[in-house]
Design a protein around this motif. Structure first.
Motif, short mmCIF file in Angstrom:
data_model
loop_
_atom_site.label_atom_id
_atom_site.label_comp_id
_atom_site.label_asym_id
_atom_site.label_seq_id
_atom_site.Cartn_x
_atom_site.Cartn_y
_atom_site.Cartn_z
N GLY A 193 0.78 -1.22 0.00
CA GLY A 193 0.00 0.00 0.00
C GLY A 193 0.82 1.28 0.00
N SER A 194 2.14 1.14 0.01
CA SER A 194 3.04 2.30 0.04
C SER A 194 4.00 2.31 -1.14
N GLY A 195 3.64 1.61 -2.22
CA GLY A 195 4.50 1.58 -3.40
C GLY A 195 5.58 0.52 -3.37
N ASN A 196 5.47 -0.43 -2.48
CA ASN A 196 6.45 -1.51 -2.37
C ASN A 196 5.74 -2.85 -2.54
N THR A 197 6.53 -3.89 -2.81
CA THR A 197 5.99 -5.24 -2.95
C THR A 197 6.58 -6.13 -1.88
N LEU A 198 5.71 -6.95 -1.28
CA LEU A 198 6.14 -7.92 -0.26
C LEU A 198 6.13 -9.31 -0.88
N LEU A 199 7.22 -10.03 -0.70
CA LEU A 199 7.26 -11.45 -1.06
C LEU A 199 6.85 -12.21 0.18
N GLN A 200 5.75 -12.95 0.08
CA GLN A 200 5.24 -13.69 1.23
C GLN A 200 5.27 -15.18 0.97
N LEU A 201 5.47 -15.94 2.04
CA LEU A 201 5.60 -17.38 1.97
C LEU A 201 4.58 -18.04 2.89
N ASP A 202 3.94 -19.09 2.43
CA ASP A 202 3.05 -19.92 3.25
C ASP A 202 3.71 -21.30 3.30
N SER A 203 4.22 -21.68 4.44
CA SER A 203 5.04 -22.88 4.57
C SER A 203 4.36 -24.18 4.17
N ASP A 204 3.03 -24.24 4.25
CA ASP A 204 2.35 -25.48 3.87
C ASP A 204 1.45 -25.29 2.64
N GLY A 205 1.71 -24.27 1.86
CA GLY A 205 0.92 -24.06 0.65
C GLY A 205 -0.53 -23.79 1.01
N ALA A 206 -1.41 -24.58 0.48
CA ALA A 206 -2.84 -24.38 0.71
C ALA A 206 -3.31 -24.94 2.04
N GLY A 207 -2.42 -25.51 2.80
CA GLY A 207 -2.80 -26.08 4.11
C GLY A 207 -3.23 -25.00 5.09
N TRP A 255 0.45 -16.47 5.85
CA TRP A 255 1.47 -15.80 5.04
C TRP A 255 2.48 -15.09 5.92
N LEU A 256 3.76 -15.24 5.59
CA LEU A 256 4.87 -14.61 6.30
C LEU A 256 5.66 -13.78 5.30
N THR A 257 5.86 -12.52 5.57
CA THR A 257 6.67 -11.67 4.69
C THR A 257 8.14 -12.00 4.89
N VAL A 258 8.83 -12.34 3.81
CA VAL A 258 10.25 -12.71 3.89
C VAL A 258 11.16 -11.71 3.18
N LEU A 259 10.56 -10.83 2.34
CA LEU A 259 11.39 -9.88 1.59
C LEU A 259 10.52 -8.72 1.14
N LYS A 260 11.07 -7.51 1.15
CA LYS A 260 10.36 -6.33 0.65
C LYS A 260 11.15 -5.74 -0.50
N PHE A 261 10.47 -5.48 -1.62
CA PHE A 261 11.07 -4.84 -2.78
C PHE A 261 10.64 -3.37 -2.75
N ASP A 262 11.54 -2.50 -2.31
CA ASP A 262 11.23 -1.07 -2.20
C ASP A 262 11.04 -0.45 -3.58
N GLY A 263 9.97 0.34 -3.71
CA GLY A 263 9.75 1.10 -4.94
C GLY A 263 9.25 0.29 -6.11
N HIS A 264 8.75 -0.92 -5.87
CA HIS A 264 8.22 -1.77 -6.95
C HIS A 264 6.81 -2.23 -6.59
N ASN A 265 5.95 -2.25 -7.58
CA ASN A 265 4.60 -2.79 -7.43
C ASN A 265 4.59 -4.25 -7.88
#
Length: 66
Positions: free
Chosen positions: A29-43, A48-58
């Motif tokens: 919501g601030s112009g950045n993208t979060l890479l999120q991981l769900d350890s068991d997929g659809a389980g 969701w856990l945020t593991v990385l933020k890409f500053d300035g990218h949608n």
């Protein structure tokens, strides 16, 4: 970055973690993208856990080519 050790269920070789419910790219919501991981997929055991933020990218800035 190798995140394979974070899966609690097997994501077989060659499978896409995005289309199989293990990873997603979302806007913060601030112009950045979060890479999120769900350890068991659809389980239902993990959320969701945020593991990385890409500053300035949608999320739309990312494609299969990059």
């Amino acid at each position: 970055m190798d995140l394979a050790a974070l899966w609690t269920t097997g994501l077989g070789g060659g499978l896409n973690p995005f289309t199989n419910g293990f990873m997603q790219l979302v806007s913060d919501g601030s112009g950045n993208t979060l890479l999120q991981l769900d350890s068991d997929g659809a389980g239902a055991s993990y959320d969701w856990l945020t593991v990385l933020k890409f500053d300035g990218h949608n999320p739309g800035d990312f494609t299969l080519a990059n």
